[in-house]
Scaffold this motif. Structure first.
Motif, PDB file in Angstrom:
ATOM      1  N   ALA A   1      31.475  38.500  34.144  1.00 43.23           N
ATOM      2  CA  ALA A   1      32.267  38.160  33.139  1.00 43.23           C
ATOM      3  C   ALA A   1      33.018  39.528  32.326  1.00 43.23           C
ATOM      4  O   ALA A   1      31.759  40.487  32.502  1.00 43.23           O
ATOM      5  CB  ALA A   1      31.374  37.152  32.224  1.00 43.23           C
ATOM      6  N   ILE A   2      33.950  39.053  32.443  1.00 47.64           N
ATOM      7  CA  ILE A   2      35.002  39.955  31.886  1.00 47.64           C
ATOM      8  C   ILE A   2      35.326  40.263  30.433  1.00 47.64           C
ATOM      9  O   ILE A   2      36.186  39.188  30.058  1.00 47.64           O
ATOM     10  CB  ILE A   2      36.334  40.894  32.533  1.00 47.64           C
ATOM     11  N   ASP A   3      34.725  40.573  28.902  1.00 45.87           N
ATOM     12  CA  ASP A   3      34.984  39.958  28.262  1.00 45.87           C
ATOM     13  C   ASP A   3      36.481  40.640  27.458  1.00 45.87           C
ATOM     14  O   ASP A   3      36.745  41.367  27.962  1.00 45.87           O
ATOM     15  CB  ASP A   3      33.994  40.740  26.807  1.00 45.87           C
ATOM     16  N   LEU A   4      36.910  40.473  26.096  1.00 47.15           N
ATOM     17  CA  LEU A   4      38.116  41.352  25.489  1.00 47.15           C
ATOM     18  C   LEU A   4      38.117  42.942  26.117  1.00 47.15           C
ATOM     19  O   LEU A   4      39.251  43.369  25.914  1.00 47.15           O
ATOM     20  CB  LEU A   4      38.254  40.822  24.103  1.00 47.15           C
ATOM     21  N   PRO A   5      36.945  43.528  25.188  1.00 46.67           N
ATOM     22  CA  PRO A   5      37.221  44.334  25.501  1.00 46.67           C
ATOM     23  C   PRO A   5      37.343  45.592  27.111  1.00 46.67           C
ATOM     24  O   PRO A   5      38.025  46.535  26.868  1.00 46.67           O
ATOM     25  CB  PRO A   5      35.753  45.597  25.096  1.00 46.67           C
ATOM     26  N   GLY A   6      36.870  44.544  27.784  1.00 44.44           N
ATOM     27  CA  GLY A   6      37.166  45.177  29.321  1.00 44.44           C
ATOM     28  C   GLY A   6      38.258  44.663  29.447  1.00 44.44           C
ATOM     29  O   GLY A   6      38.707  45.502  30.657  1.00 44.44           O
ATOM     30  N   PHE A   7      38.585  43.217  29.051  1.00 45.27           N
ATOM     31  CA  PHE A   7      39.397  43.189  29.348  1.00 45.27           C
ATOM     32  C   PHE A   7      41.058  44.054  28.558  1.00 45.27           C
ATOM     33  O   PHE A   7      42.026  44.725  29.525  1.00 45.27           O
ATOM     34  CB  PHE A   7      40.318  41.690  29.280  1.00 45.27           C
ATOM     35  N   HIS A   8      40.951  44.328  27.905  1.00 43.79           N
ATOM     36  CA  HIS A   8      42.110  45.362  27.621  1.00 43.79           C
ATOM     37  C   HIS A   8      41.921  46.886  27.380  1.00 43.79           C
ATOM     38  O   HIS A   8      43.317  47.074  28.294  1.00 43.79           O
ATOM     39  CB  HIS A   8      41.583  45.721  25.857  1.00 43.79           C
ATOM     40  N   ARG A   9      41.357  47.213  27.777  1.00 40.40           N
ATOM     41  CA  ARG A   9      40.315  48.503  29.380  1.00 40.40           C
ATOM     42  C   ARG A   9      41.699  48.295  30.390  1.00 40.40           C
ATOM     43  O   ARG A   9      41.469  49.212  30.958  1.00 40.40           O
ATOM     44  CB  ARG A   9      39.283  48.263  29.140  1.00 40.40           C
ATOM     45  N   LEU A  10      41.201  47.070  31.260  1.00 38.90           N
ATOM     46  CA  LEU A  10      42.716  46.991  32.303  1.00 38.90           C
ATOM     47  C   LEU A  10      43.398  47.117  32.258  1.00 38.90           C
ATOM     48  O   LEU A  10      43.849  47.635  33.226  1.00 38.90           O
ATOM     49  CB  LEU A  10      41.402  45.491  32.584  1.00 38.90           C
ATOM     50  N   MET A  11      43.431  47.231  31.083  1.00 40.91           N
ATOM     51  CA  MET A  11      44.827  46.324  30.746  1.00 40.91           C
ATOM     52  C   MET A  11      46.229  48.193  30.603  1.00 40.91           C
ATOM     53  O   MET A  11      46.477  48.324  30.531  1.00 40.91           O
ATOM     54  CB  MET A  11      45.811  45.811  29.848  1.00 40.91           C
ATOM     55  N   ALA A  12      44.957  48.501  29.621  1.00 43.16           N
ATOM     56  CA  ALA A  12      45.472  50.374  29.838  1.00 43.16           C
ATOM     57  C   ALA A  12      45.258  51.222  30.988  1.00 43.16           C
ATOM     58  O   ALA A  12      45.296  52.168  31.005  1.00 43.16           O
ATOM     59  CB  ALA A  12      43.946  50.670  28.283  1.00 43.16           C
ATOM     60  N   GLU A  13      43.732  51.210  31.938  1.00 47.93           N
ATOM     61  CA  GLU A  13      44.006  51.820  32.789  1.00 47.93           C
ATOM     62  C   GLU A  13      43.993  51.680  33.714  1.00 47.93           C
ATOM     63  O   GLU A  13      44.237  52.456  34.718  1.00 47.93           O
ATOM     64  CB  GLU A  13      42.246  52.286  32.332  1.00 47.93           C
ATOM     65  N   ASP A  14      44.497  50.728  34.241  1.00 43.34           N
ATOM     66  CA  ASP A  14      44.817  50.664  35.808  1.00 43.34           C
ATOM     67  C   ASP A  14      46.082  49.792  35.728  1.00 43.34           C
ATOM     68  O   ASP A  14      45.936  48.719  35.927  1.00 43.34           O
ATOM     69  CB  ASP A  14      43.391  49.201  36.322  1.00 43.34           C
ATOM     70  N   PRO A  15      47.308  50.747  36.155  1.00 41.47           N
ATOM     71  CA  PRO A  15      48.697  49.385  35.883  1.00 41.47           C
ATOM     72  C   PRO A  15      48.564  48.628  36.711  1.00 41.47           C
ATOM     73  O   PRO A  15      49.580  47.578  36.594  1.00 41.47           O
ATOM     74  CB  PRO A  15      49.514  50.783  35.591  1.00 41.47           C
ATOM     75  N   GLU A  16      48.709  48.893  38.712  1.00 42.48           N
ATOM     76  CA  GLU A  16      48.391  48.215  39.674  1.00 42.48           C
ATOM     77  C   GLU A  16      47.548  46.645  38.858  1.00 42.48           C
ATOM     78  O   GLU A  16      48.365  45.861  39.533  1.00 42.48           O
ATOM     79  CB  GLU A  16      47.869  48.671  40.340  1.00 42.48           C
ATOM     80  N   LEU A  17      46.246  47.088  39.039  1.00 42.33           N
ATOM     81  CA  LEU A  17      45.562  45.747  38.750  1.00 42.33           C
ATOM     82  C   LEU A  17      46.085  45.080  37.338  1.00 42.33           C
ATOM     83  O   LEU A  17      46.154  44.046  38.215  1.00 42.33           O
ATOM     84  CB  LEU A  17      44.227  45.941  38.530  1.00 42.33           C
ATOM     85  N   SER A  18      46.147  45.410  36.690  1.00 40.18           N
ATOM     86  CA  SER A  18      46.943  44.554  35.398  1.00 40.18           C
ATOM     87  C   SER A  18      48.176  43.940  35.790  1.00 40.18           C
ATOM     88  O   SER A  18      48.086  42.257  35.521  1.00 40.18           O
ATOM     89  CB  SER A  18      46.740  45.683  34.367  1.00 40.18           C
ATOM     90  N   ASP A  19      48.827  44.800  36.263  1.00 35.41           N
ATOM     91  CA  ASP A  19      50.532  43.679  36.859  1.00 35.41           C
ATOM     92  C   ASP A  19      49.744  42.543  37.370  1.00 35.41           C
ATOM     93  O   ASP A  19      50.304  41.782  37.499  1.00 35.41           O
ATOM     94  CB  ASP A  19      50.798  44.928  37.475  1.00 35.41           C
ATOM     95  N   LEU A  20      48.912  42.436  38.929  1.00 34.09           N
ATOM     96  CA  LEU A  20      48.577  41.576  39.282  1.00 34.09           C
ATOM     97  C   LEU A  20      48.328  40.533  38.530  1.00 34.09           C
ATOM     98  O   LEU A  20      48.268  39.257  38.360  1.00 34.09           O
ATOM     99  CB  LEU A  20      47.324  42.171  39.943  1.00 34.09           C
ATOM    100  N   VAL A  21      47.410  41.710  37.600  1.00 40.46           N
ATOM    101  CA  VAL A  21      46.483  40.115  36.314  1.00 40.46           C
ATOM    102  C   VAL A  21      47.570  39.354  35.875  1.00 40.46           C
ATOM    103  O   VAL A  21      47.422  37.991  35.669  1.00 40.46           O
ATOM    104  CB  VAL A  21      45.264  40.414  36.268  1.00 40.46           C
ATOM    105  N   LEU A  22      48.011  39.886  35.417  1.00 39.70           N
ATOM    106  CA  LEU A  22      49.018  39.439  34.425  1.00 39.70           C
ATOM    107  C   LEU A  22      50.546  38.674  35.231  1.00 39.70           C
ATOM    108  O   LEU A  22      51.041  37.220  34.561  1.00 39.70           O
ATOM    109  CB  LEU A  22      50.432  40.357  33.398  1.00 39.70           C
ATOM    110  N   ARG A  23      50.900  38.869  35.798  1.00 42.49           N
ATOM    111  CA  ARG A  23      52.126  37.870  36.780  1.00 42.49           C
ATOM    112  C   ARG A  23      50.795  36.444  37.648  1.00 42.49           C
ATOM    113  O   ARG A  23      51.444  35.700  37.126  1.00 42.49           O
ATOM    114  CB  ARG A  23      52.054  38.407  38.320  1.00 42.49           C
ATOM    115  N   ALA A  24      49.451  36.795  37.416  1.00 45.55           N
ATOM    116  CA  ALA A  24      49.150  35.976  37.606  1.00 45.55           C
ATOM    117  C   ALA A  24      49.432  35.096  36.031  1.00 45.55           C
ATOM    118  O   ALA A  24      48.937  33.731  36.528  1.00 45.55           O
ATOM    119  CB  ALA A  24      47.213  35.824  38.273  1.00 45.55           C
ATOM    120  N   LEU A  25      48.333  35.557  35.157  1.00 47.74           N
ATOM    121  CA  LEU A  25      48.380  34.397  34.490  1.00 47.74           C
ATOM    122  C   LEU A  25      49.732  34.218  33.389  1.00 47.74           C
ATOM    123  O   LEU A  25      50.118  32.685  32.972  1.00 47.74           O
ATOM    124  CB  LEU A  25      48.038  35.858  33.337  1.00 47.74           C
ATOM    125  N   LEU A  26      50.536  33.900  34.048  1.00 46.48           N
ATOM    126  CA  LEU A  26      51.584  34.368  33.539  1.00 46.48           C
ATOM    127  C   LEU A  26      52.359  32.778  35.012  1.00 46.48           C
ATOM    128  O   LEU A  26      52.878  32.199  34.131  1.00 46.48           O
ATOM    129  CB  LEU A  26      53.157  35.015  33.515  1.00 46.48           C
TER     130      LEU A  26
END
Length: 207
Positions: free
Chosen positions: A112-137
């Motif tokens: 379970a990844i809550d909002l603070p964890g999600f925001h840290r992911l987006m700020a700290e891991d550009p490659e993984l956050s890009d993968l997540v964002l593409r899937a969400l889009l």
């Protein structure tokens, strides 16, 4: 989070897998932003109508993506997903309510990844956050164009001022289809205001 600064042409988004299977390295990196939880079969991870505040990484559990029942249609299972994928909607970026329900079809472990964890992911891991964002889009596009678009139903007469007032904001979300018309079963004399029907029940485990 500046989503608009990431330029994804529509043709690119439409070609993406909305539920990619993550490799072991990506799984471990994504899991580091959350907490592992054991879930039983039928546990509801997300309920349509609730606020989007979580992502779930499927470690050993499987889930169903469900369009909830409306006044006009029965519940429909849109997808069944297994380990290696993550579930959540684009609404986690916008603060909107969820349109689909996600429930466990096989017991097991999720992260379970809550909002603070999600925001840290987006700020700290550009490659993984890009993968997540593409899937969400990709999921947002699917919501607007596929069977999931029927998850929001407006009930009211087509000539009613109340109905027209509701249709405007609903149309802007892209997640509904108008089913009114001359053959509407709602009598023209009805003064009952239109309603938006979502599944509200939630049986989330306690993290």
């Amino acid at each position: 989070m500046d989503v608009e600064s990431r330029d994804y042409p529509l043709e690119v988004v439409e070609s993406l897998d909305p539920y990619p299977v993550l490799d072991d390295l990506s799984l471990g990196r994504l899991a580091s932003y959350g907490t592992d939880v054991e879930v039983d079969a039928e546990t509801v991870l997300f309920a349509a109508g609730n606020r989007a505040t979580m992502l779930f990484l499927l470690q050993t559990a499987s889930v169903q993506i469900v369009r909830p029942a409306t006044l006009l249609q029965d519940e429909e299972v849109l997808d069944e997903l297994g380990p290696g994928r993550f579930v959540g909607e684009f609404a986690i970026l916008t603060g909107q309510r969820l349109y689909l329900t996600v429930r466990a079809s096989r017991p097991g472990r999720v992260t379970a990844i809550d909002l603070p964890g999600f925001h840290r992911l987006m700020a700290e891991d550009p490659e993984l956050s890009d993968l997540v964002l593409r899937a969400l889009l990709a999921r947002r596009t699917r919501l607007r164009r596929g069977r999931a678009a029927d998850s929001l139903v407006i009930v009211g007469h087509e000539l009613s001022a109340d109905t027209r007032a509701v249709r405007g904001p609903a149309r802007s979300t892209g997640h509904f289809r108008w089913r009114g018309g001359p053959s509407s079963r709602i009598p023209a004399s009805s003064t009952r205001p239109p309603s938006w029907r979502h599944e509200r029940a939630s049986r989330l485990p306690s993290w």
